[in-house]
Design an enzyme around this catalytic site. Structure first.
Site, PDB file in Angstrom:
ATOM      1  N   ASP A 180       0.880  -1.163   0.000  1.00 35.68           N
ATOM      2  CA  ASP A 180       0.000   0.000   0.000  1.00 35.68           C
ATOM      3  C   ASP A 180       0.920   1.216   0.000  1.00 35.68           C
ATOM      4  O   ASP A 180       1.560   1.526   1.004  1.00 35.68           O
ATOM      5  CB  ASP A 180      -0.901  -0.032   1.248  1.00 35.68           C
ATOM      6  N   LYS A 205      -6.160  10.199  -1.626  1.00 35.54           N
ATOM      7  CA  LYS A 205      -5.201  10.948  -0.835  1.00 35.54           C
ATOM      8  C   LYS A 205      -4.258  11.764  -1.727  1.00 35.54           C
ATOM      9  O   LYS A 205      -4.729  12.628  -2.446  1.00 35.54           O
ATOM     10  CB  LYS A 205      -4.449   9.983   0.094  1.00 35.54           C
TER      11      LYS A 205
HETATM   12  C1  LIG Z   1      -7.397   5.998   3.008  1.00 33.59           C
HETATM   13  C2  LIG Z   1      -6.506   4.838   2.945  1.00 33.59           C
HETATM   14  C3  LIG Z   1      -6.952   3.601   2.461  1.00 33.59           C
HETATM   15  C4  LIG Z   1      -8.395   3.372   2.032  1.00 33.59           C
HETATM   16  O1  LIG Z   1      -8.703   4.102   0.904  1.00 33.59           O
HETATM   17  P1  LIG Z   1     -10.189   4.658   0.596  1.00 33.59           P
HETATM   18  O2  LIG Z   1      -9.986   5.408  -0.685  1.00 33.59           O
HETATM   19  O3  LIG Z   1     -10.571   5.533   1.728  1.00 33.59           O
HETATM   20  O4  LIG Z   1     -11.058   3.467   0.454  1.00 33.59           O
HETATM   21  C5  LIG Z   1      -6.041   2.568   2.401  1.00 33.59           C
HETATM   22  N1  LIG Z   1      -4.770   2.718   2.805  1.00 33.59           N
HETATM   23  C6  LIG Z   1      -4.306   3.887   3.285  1.00 33.59           C
HETATM   24  C7  LIG Z   1      -2.887   3.996   3.708  1.00 33.59           C
HETATM   25  C8  LIG Z   1      -5.155   4.980   3.367  1.00 33.59           C
HETATM   26  O5  LIG Z   1      -4.687   6.134   3.869  1.00 33.59           O
END
Ligand SMILES: *Cc1c(COP(=O)(O)O)cnc(C)c1O
Length: 391
Positions: A180, A205
């Site tokens: 991630d 983000k």
């Molecule tokens: C926000 C976030 C997610 C989930 O993403 P969404 O777009 O809110 O479903 C997963 N991993 C990290 C590190 C995040 O900050």
């Protein structure tokens, strides 16, 4: 299945961000990719069409976004999703009942929830390990393990996992390595270069960066995995709409510029926080005092704008988040505007308390997403809010 344009990969990062995956519109020459707000495409005849049949399967605006972010990660294929969690959901659907996933213990709260409250019921097994220590990760591999899923740096403790070491482990044990990369973004860290098979993002983000859409993306250079994910995109249908793809694509154009500013401001603010006697701890991989600073320097080209601080109590944390004026108190991160959050009651409320506290995610922890406003203004805002909290 969309594949990057090979010629795009010849350019540097900032150039790719602006151009990769996009070509002037063939009909009008429009320099920006049109928002193809359509559900279907007229076909020329039986079995004859332009590559587009139905918009769940493919959409040209989505194609452009998928190619763009794939090129930024240095991968060949991008597969877009309705949210970051929809991306993770699809990744877990690559597995079968009985398979085991080894996951970093400090992953995004929603990732943990999806694993233990949804996929565990469907027969996948999960263990959560401190991914800072590759020996612990290696020791937790079982004969059923198929995937290692990590975040680095983690949210909100800013712990790092050694991408090269875990890449090597997953290569020798033939495991799927998933990273991630939402926090670091491909501007600062490109996990595919270290052996990750799949990189996922919440495009909500930094990639979008303007807090005006929700989306996810997976990048891979593995043809089989790309094929399977594209199949899942169509089979399960958790796709983003063309408008959201277009917004994300507008965001990625300025990713390099924005990340430079998030990084410069993040470093200044972390250093300023660290010298304050009233702040117990500052978690930021760019500080020499961060226990994995050396690893951060090795695998990241910057440290970004995410900082966590320990204020010592829930009461102080509450007063601080309610006292900031420029930093808005809200979930999420990575936008041009600065945000302040309280992980224990917000992003990580679904993580069991014992697990939270064992990793230092206390009730006194406050997380900052440093935006691109003037750094001096941000520091002044934090100063008055911290003074209020410490009274
Ligand atoms: C926000 C976030 C997610 C989930 O993403 P969404 O777009 O809110 O479903 C997963 N991993 C990290 C590190 C995040 O900050």
């Amino acid at each position: 299945m969309t594949r990057v344009f090979d010629e795009d990969l010849e350019f540097g990062f900032g150039t790719r961000a602006v151009h990769a995956g996009q070509r002037p519109d063939e009909i009008s020459g429009a320099i920006m990719p049109p928002i193809y707000q359509t559900s279907t495409y007229v076909q020329d005849g039986l079995g004859r069409h332009k590559g587009f049949e139905y918009a769940r399967t493919r959409n040209p605006t989505r194609d452009a976004l998928e190619r763009n972010i794939a090129a930024l990660e240095g991968g060949l294929h991008g597969i877009a999703w309705a949210s970051g969690l929809a991306a993770t959901d699809a990744i877990l659907k690559l597995l079968s009942a009985g398979d085991h996933v080894l996951c970093g213990e400090n992953v995004y709260g929603g990732t943990h929830r999806l694993m233990v409250q949804v996929f565990a019921r469907l027969g996948l097994g999960f263990s959560f390990v401190d991914a800072r220590d590759v020996d612990l990760v290696a020791a937790a591999v079982t004969p059923q393990t198929r995937m290692i899923f990590i975040e680095t740096p983690t949210n909100p403790m800013m712990r790092l996992a050694d991408l090269a070491a875990i890449g090597e482990l997953t290569r020798t044990k033939d495991l799927l390595f998933v990273v991630d990369n939402t926090f670091a973004t491909p501007y600062m860290q490109r996990p595919l270069e270290y052996g990750a098979a799949l990189v996922m993002h919440s495009t909500t983000k930094y990639l979008n960066g303007h807090s005006d859409m929700v989306g996810g993306l997976v990048v891979t250079s593995d043809e089989e995995l790309a094929e399977r994910l594209h199949f899942l995109q169509n089979a399960a249908g958790a796709i983003p709409g063309p408008m959201d793809c277009w917004l994300a694509l507008r965001g990625t154009k300025t990713l390099a510029l924005r990340m430079r500013q998030h990084d410069a401001a993040g470093r200044k603010i972390a250093a300023w926080l660290e010298q304050r006697p009233d702040i117990e701890r500052v978690y930021y991989p760019g500080l020499a005092s961060h226990e994995q600073h050396e690893l951060a320097c090795r695998q990241m080209t910057g440290f970004g704008g995410m900082i966590s601080i320990e204020l010592g109590s829930l009461e102080r944390a509450r007063t601080m988040v309610e006292s900031t004026r420029l930093f808005s108190f809200a979930e999420s991160l990575g936008g041009v505007e600065s945000l302040v959050g309280h992980p224990a009651t917000m992003t990580h409320a679904t993580v069991p308390r014992e697990m939270r506290e064992a990793m230092g995610l206390t009730d006194g922890l406050v997380r900052l997403s440093v935006g691109i406003e003037e750094t001096e203004d941000l520091i002044a805002d934090l100063d008055q809010a911290i003074l209020a909290a410490m009274r």
